[in-house]
Design an enzyme around this catalytic site. Structure first.
Site, PDB file in Angstrom:
ATOM      1  N   ASP A  94       0.813  -1.209   0.000  1.00  0.00           N
ATOM      2  CA  ASP A  94       0.000   0.000   0.000  1.00  0.00           C
ATOM      3  C   ASP A  94       0.846   1.257   0.000  1.00  0.00           C
ATOM      4  O   ASP A  94       1.511   1.557   0.988  1.00  0.00           O
ATOM      5  CB  ASP A  94      -0.890  -0.039   1.253  1.00  0.00           C
ATOM      6  CG  ASP A  94      -1.794   1.161   1.373  1.00  0.00           C
ATOM      7  OD1 ASP A  94      -2.079   1.790   0.343  1.00  0.00           O
ATOM      8  OD2 ASP A  94      -2.221   1.458   2.501  1.00  0.00           O
ATOM      9  N   SER A  97       0.083   3.990   2.987  1.00  0.00           N
ATOM     10  CA  SER A  97       0.427   3.857   4.399  1.00  0.00           C
ATOM     11  C   SER A  97       1.909   3.512   4.483  1.00  0.00           C
ATOM     12  O   SER A  97       2.559   3.331   3.452  1.00  0.00           O
ATOM     13  CB  SER A  97      -0.435   2.784   5.084  1.00  0.00           C
ATOM     14  OG  SER A  97      -0.194   1.501   4.526  1.00  0.00           O
ATOM     15  N   ASN A  99       3.425   1.483   7.371  1.00  0.00           N
ATOM     16  CA  ASN A  99       3.782   0.436   8.338  1.00  0.00           C
ATOM     17  C   ASN A  99       3.549  -0.946   7.760  1.00  0.00           C
ATOM     18  O   ASN A  99       2.688  -1.133   6.897  1.00  0.00           O
ATOM     19  CB  ASN A  99       2.947   0.561   9.606  1.00  0.00           C
ATOM     20  CG  ASN A  99       3.281   1.782  10.424  1.00  0.00           C
ATOM     21  OD1 ASN A  99       2.797   2.874  10.129  1.00  0.00           O
ATOM     22  ND2 ASN A  99       4.103   1.615  11.450  1.00  0.00           N
ATOM     23  N   TRP A 101       2.210  -4.531   8.998  1.00  0.00           N
ATOM     24  CA  TRP A 101       1.604  -5.293  10.089  1.00  0.00           C
ATOM     25  C   TRP A 101       1.153  -6.648   9.570  1.00  0.00           C
ATOM     26  O   TRP A 101       0.766  -6.800   8.421  1.00  0.00           O
ATOM     27  CB  TRP A 101       0.457  -4.547  10.763  1.00  0.00           C
ATOM     28  CG  TRP A 101      -0.779  -4.273   9.954  1.00  0.00           C
ATOM     29  CD1 TRP A 101      -1.131  -3.102   9.355  1.00  0.00           C
ATOM     30  CD2 TRP A 101      -1.854  -5.202   9.679  1.00  0.00           C
ATOM     31  NE1 TRP A 101      -2.345  -3.237   8.726  1.00  0.00           N
ATOM     32  CE2 TRP A 101      -2.813  -4.511   8.905  1.00  0.00           C
ATOM     33  CE3 TRP A 101      -2.091  -6.536  10.023  1.00  0.00           C
ATOM     34  CZ2 TRP A 101      -3.988  -5.108   8.465  1.00  0.00           C
ATOM     35  CZ3 TRP A 101      -3.264  -7.140   9.569  1.00  0.00           C
ATOM     36  CH2 TRP A 101      -4.194  -6.428   8.804  1.00  0.00           C
ATOM     37  N   TYR A 138      -8.339   3.211  10.471  1.00  0.00           N
ATOM     38  CA  TYR A 138      -8.845   3.261   9.111  1.00  0.00           C
ATOM     39  C   TYR A 138     -10.249   3.855   9.135  1.00  0.00           C
ATOM     40  O   TYR A 138     -10.831   4.054  10.209  1.00  0.00           O
ATOM     41  CB  TYR A 138      -8.869   1.862   8.497  1.00  0.00           C
ATOM     42  CG  TYR A 138      -7.503   1.264   8.305  1.00  0.00           C
ATOM     43  CD1 TYR A 138      -6.629   1.751   7.342  1.00  0.00           C
ATOM     44  CD2 TYR A 138      -7.071   0.214   9.110  1.00  0.00           C
ATOM     45  CE1 TYR A 138      -5.367   1.210   7.165  1.00  0.00           C
ATOM     46  CE2 TYR A 138      -5.806  -0.346   8.935  1.00  0.00           C
ATOM     47  CZ  TYR A 138      -4.966   0.165   7.965  1.00  0.00           C
ATOM     48  OH  TYR A 138      -3.717  -0.376   7.791  1.00  0.00           O
ATOM     49  N   ASP A 280      -2.326   6.088  -5.069  1.00  0.00           N
ATOM     50  CA  ASP A 280      -2.465   5.099  -4.000  1.00  0.00           C
ATOM     51  C   ASP A 280      -2.763   3.720  -4.562  1.00  0.00           C
ATOM     52  O   ASP A 280      -3.869   3.445  -5.020  1.00  0.00           O
ATOM     53  CB  ASP A 280      -3.601   5.548  -3.068  1.00  0.00           C
ATOM     54  CG  ASP A 280      -3.779   4.623  -1.874  1.00  0.00           C
ATOM     55  OD1 ASP A 280      -2.929   3.724  -1.692  1.00  0.00           O
ATOM     56  OD2 ASP A 280      -4.753   4.798  -1.142  1.00  0.00           O
ATOM     57  N   THR A 283      -5.965   1.757  -3.131  1.00  0.00           N
ATOM     58  CA  THR A 283      -7.365   2.116  -3.356  1.00  0.00           C
ATOM     59  C   THR A 283      -7.772   1.637  -4.740  1.00  0.00           C
ATOM     60  O   THR A 283      -7.117   1.954  -5.723  1.00  0.00           O
ATOM     61  CB  THR A 283      -7.568   3.639  -3.233  1.00  0.00           C
ATOM     62  OG1 THR A 283      -7.255   4.050  -1.904  1.00  0.00           O
ATOM     63  CG2 THR A 283      -9.000   4.030  -3.541  1.00  0.00           C
TER      64      THR A 283
END
Length: 393
Positions: A94, A97, A99, A101, A138, A280, A283
């Protein structure tokens, strides 16, 4: 993307191979796969970028192609490995963003989400725990857990003692995550200034470890075909012509100045009020201010059907152009069609009002244009996408 603009999640897929640059650090190639949509639920879809761990065919690096089942024709994802020995997980890559996870196996099991693969810290000899809380917000709710450190492999690239989040609460992802086991985690490719906890990003760590030929990555999103994500370079087989460069206007998201949005080759409508755009990979749609999207939809003869804009498939529709860096990037009416149901064609565009208005140029835009994300020089390069990806076996 995080709460900076209350991110709405849509859906995305990636697949990965590896390649080497002779005499230089490696350039990682990753093929992405686009899959058929069995139901249209894009409003709650979680679209982001993802990557398929490459252990594959290049002798120097290896590569593995992984075919991932998917129910949505708006999703790209792939694999990474976490821990020692590596545990394979599907992630969305992505650019909205920053990070990484992954889900915790005990937590997912307790929540009945056994369809997902999850990370088991006890099975990794290099895992280092932390009690620092991770939380990212989010649009639909939170995702939270704790930070930890372990080995992370992306294709043939390996990061040791990399800090990421081991997540035990995925409620913010809603039904798409709980009902469907399409991807497991999210790997952010945005800039460090939007990283929760201020921790180093994957791109920062890859560059600092001198594993990349160049501090760039390139996205090719196939249309009902596999795509490709390249770390450390771009793949000339997947674009035509030269890149048109646009500087990043605000470092955090991949944000650029939007000169205008126009409809039709004759510019039947030109919108100049909103001057920000974010590219992005996370999306699925084009997303813009509700009033502007409504104006565009009206010119296309669209009506709202179950919260989505639809047009008669037998009609012809005007194009939409986004002017970036003084150059128009056109999407034909056909480029905007996301799905078809009988005589109704669903448009891949959605209105969303945010405190600081902007356009999100998601997968609909990135399928038409190969995008080079120049992390080092903080700029974006756009070129017409070309052909299906290679090395898909």
């Amino acid at each position: 993307m995080a709460s900076t603009y209350n991110r709405l999640l849509f859906v995305f897929i990636v697949s990965v191979p590896a390649a080497a640059v002779i005499g230089l650090p490696p350039m990682m190639r990753m093929p992405l796969k686009r899959q058929k949509m069995e139901r249209l639920d894009l409003h709650h879809s979680i679209s982001m970028s993802a990557l398929n761990s490459a252990m594959g065919r290049q002798e120097s690096l290896g590569r593995a192609d992984v075919v991932l089942e998917n129910k949505y024709n708006a999703e790209y994802f792939g694999e990474i490995e976490v821990g020692t020995p590596g545990q394979a997980l599907s992630v969305v890559f992505d650019t909205g963003s920053a990070n990484l996870w992954v889900p915790d196996n005990l937590a997912l099991s307790a929540q009945g989400l056994s369809g997902h693969r999850a990370f088991s810290p006890t099975l990794s000899s290099t895992y280092r725990e932390s009690r620092t809380i991770f939380n990212i917000q989010y649009g639909s709710g939170p995702v939270s857990g704790v930070y930890c450190s372990d080995a992370v492999s992306i294709g043939g690239l390996k990061l040791t003692d990399f800090t990421f989040a081991n997540v035990d609460n995925v409620s913010g992802l809603g039904a798409l995550y709980t009902d469907d086991a399409t991807f497991d985690g999210i790997l952010g490719l945005g800039f460090g200034s939007i990283a929760e906890g201020g921790i180093p990003t994957v791109m920062q760590a890859l560059w600092d470890s001198k594993q990349l030929a160049e501090p760039v990555f390139g996205f090719f999103l196939g249309d009902v075909e596999q795509g490709e994500l390249v770390f450390g370079g771009v793949d000339p087989q997947h674009y035509t012509g030269n890149f048109s460069w646009v500087p990043v206007s605000s470092v955090g998201f991949w944000e650029v100045v939007l000169d205008s949005v126009s409809v039709g080759a004759e510019k039947l409508l030109t919108l100049t009020k909103t001057r920000r755009a974010i590219v992005d990979s996370g999306t699925s749609l084009l997303v813009g201010p509700a009033a502007e999207v409504q104006a565009i939809a009206s010119l296309m003869g669209a009506t709202v059907v179950q919260k989505h804009y639809g047009v008669n498939c037998q009609d012809s529709w005007p194009s939409i152009s986004f002017s970036l860096g003084g150059k128009d990037f056109e999407l034909s009416g056909g480029d905007l069609i996301l799905a078809q149901s009988g005589g109704l064609c669903v448009l891949g565009i959605q209105g969303l009002d945010m405190p600081n208005p902007l356009w999100i140029l998601g997968d609909v835009f990135m399928r038409k244009y190969y995008v080079q994300f120049d992390w080092g020089q903080k700029r974006l390069g756009f070129a017409l996408s070309a052909g299906p990806p290679t090395n898909l076996v």
